[in-house]
Design a protein around this motif. Structure first.
Motif, PDB file in Angstrom:
ATOM      1  N   UNK A   1      17.885  -5.276  91.066  1.00  0.00           N
ATOM      2  CA  UNK A   1      16.538  -4.140  91.994  1.00  0.00           C
ATOM      3  C   UNK A   1      15.461  -4.778  91.186  1.00  0.00           C
ATOM      4  N   UNK A   2      14.133  -4.203  91.781  1.00  0.00           N
ATOM      5  CA  UNK A   2      12.781  -4.520  91.006  1.00  0.00           C
ATOM      6  C   UNK A   2      12.626  -3.409  89.495  1.00  0.00           C
ATOM      7  N   UNK A   3      12.244  -3.899  88.326  1.00  0.00           N
ATOM      8  CA  UNK A   3      11.919  -2.620  87.385  1.00  0.00           C
ATOM      9  C   UNK A   3      10.423  -1.927  87.641  1.00  0.00           C
ATOM     10  N   UNK A   4      10.099  -1.125  88.353  1.00  0.00           N
ATOM     11  CA  UNK A   4       8.715  -0.407  88.189  1.00  0.00           C
ATOM     12  C   UNK A   4       8.337  -0.286  86.868  1.00  0.00           C
ATOM     13  N   UNK A   5       9.165  -0.183  85.672  1.00  0.00           N
ATOM     14  CA  UNK A   5       8.684   0.683  85.234  1.00  0.00           C
ATOM     15  C   UNK A   5       8.731  -0.453  83.355  1.00  0.00           C
ATOM     16  N   UNK A   6       8.764  -0.539  82.802  1.00  0.00           N
ATOM     17  CA  UNK A   6       8.340  -2.015  81.765  1.00  0.00           C
ATOM     18  C   UNK A   6      10.386  -1.507  80.647  1.00  0.00           C
ATOM     19  N   UNK A   7      11.210  -2.439  80.865  1.00  0.00           N
ATOM     20  CA  UNK A   7      12.572  -2.063  80.359  1.00  0.00           C
ATOM     21  C   UNK A   7      12.395  -1.737  78.573  1.00  0.00           C
ATOM     22  N   UNK A   8      13.370  -0.401  78.383  1.00  0.00           N
ATOM     23  CA  UNK A   8      13.385  -0.483  76.932  1.00  0.00           C
ATOM     24  C   UNK A   8      13.128  -1.771  76.243  1.00  0.00           C
ATOM     25  N   UNK A   9      14.001  -2.686  76.050  1.00  0.00           N
ATOM     26  CA  UNK A   9      14.215  -3.872  75.351  1.00  0.00           C
ATOM     27  C   UNK A   9      12.660  -4.465  74.900  1.00  0.00           C
ATOM     28  N   UNK A  10      11.707  -4.290  76.142  1.00  0.00           N
ATOM     29  CA  UNK A  10      10.260  -4.944  76.426  1.00  0.00           C
ATOM     30  C   UNK A  10       9.648  -4.059  75.627  1.00  0.00           C
ATOM     31  N   UNK A  11       9.871  -3.054  76.283  1.00  0.00           N
ATOM     32  CA  UNK A  11       8.774  -2.093  74.895  1.00  0.00           C
ATOM     33  C   UNK A  11       8.717  -2.402  74.065  1.00  0.00           C
ATOM     34  N   UNK A  12      10.282  -2.150  73.578  1.00  0.00           N
ATOM     35  CA  UNK A  12      10.594  -2.144  71.835  1.00  0.00           C
ATOM     36  C   UNK A  12       9.670  -4.029  71.204  1.00  0.00           C
ATOM     37  N   UNK A  13      10.309  -4.795  71.918  1.00  0.00           N
ATOM     38  CA  UNK A  13       9.177  -6.375  71.587  1.00  0.00           C
ATOM     39  C   UNK A  13       8.012  -6.411  71.492  1.00  0.00           C
ATOM     40  N   UNK A  14       7.149  -5.745  72.771  1.00  0.00           N
ATOM     41  CA  UNK A  14       5.703  -5.569  72.587  1.00  0.00           C
ATOM     42  C   UNK A  14       5.423  -4.616  71.640  1.00  0.00           C
ATOM     43  N   UNK A  15       5.814  -3.498  71.043  1.00  0.00           N
ATOM     44  CA  UNK A  15       5.440  -3.246  69.982  1.00  0.00           C
ATOM     45  C   UNK A  15       5.763  -3.278  68.882  1.00  0.00           C
ATOM     46  N   UNK A  16       6.904  -4.519  68.365  1.00  0.00           N
ATOM     47  CA  UNK A  16       7.409  -5.625  66.923  1.00  0.00           C
ATOM     48  C   UNK A  16       6.066  -6.314  67.649  1.00  0.00           C
TER      49      UNK A  16
END
Length: 149
Positions: A129-144
């Motif tokens: 299924x297509x994610x319409x929001x960023x997965x939490x691990x990706x948000x954490x990576x972006x912040x890092x």
């Protein structure tokens, strides 16, 4: 209204450079790289980027996601030939959308731009299924890595 250029910023501080040598099987009868192999070179750059910055295919998969390519753009400037050593620079584009956008520049041995391009990947969960929001691990990576605003 927000314009696209304000939403999407190439993260030049997150760049990976990788050298490749053009193999015989990647060329046509004239010794020139067949156009389809430039997309393969983009993948070489993307994999090097992912390994270096901790967002490889295996990292994404370990969190239960896949990231298929939904768009690829390739603009040819100069020909690469059999035996050439080329350099691929890969950067990521910071986007608020649930996708990963990579930009590529391929340089020839003389440091001239041979090709530029872009790929767009979306996130699919383990059910496809297509994610319409960023997965939490990706948000954490972006912040890092300093992509969060």
């Amino acid at each position: 209204m927000i314009k696209r250029k304000e939403q999407y910023n190439e993260a030049n501080h997150l760049m990976v450079s990788k050298e490749i040598r053009v193999r015989f099987n990647e060329t046509d009868p004239l010794g020139i790289v067949w156009h389809g192999y430039y997309i393969t070179y983009f993948e070489d750059g993307r994999e090097a980027f992912g390994r270096h910055h901790g967002i490889s295919y295996l990292d994404v998969h370990a969190h239960g996601f896949t990231t298929p390519i939904v768009k690829s753009v390739c603009e040819h400037k100069l020909s690469l030939r059999y035996g050439d050593v080329a350099r691929i620079e890969t950067t990521i584009v910071d986007s608020p959308a649930a996708k990963m956008i990579f930009k590529y520049t391929i340089y020839d041995v003389n440091n001239a731009v041979a090709c530029t391009g872009e790929t767009v990947q979306v996130f699919l969960d383990k059910n496809g299924d297509l994610m319409l929001t960023n997965p939490s691990f990706y948000e954490e990576w972006k912040q890092k890595v300093g992509l969060q605003r």
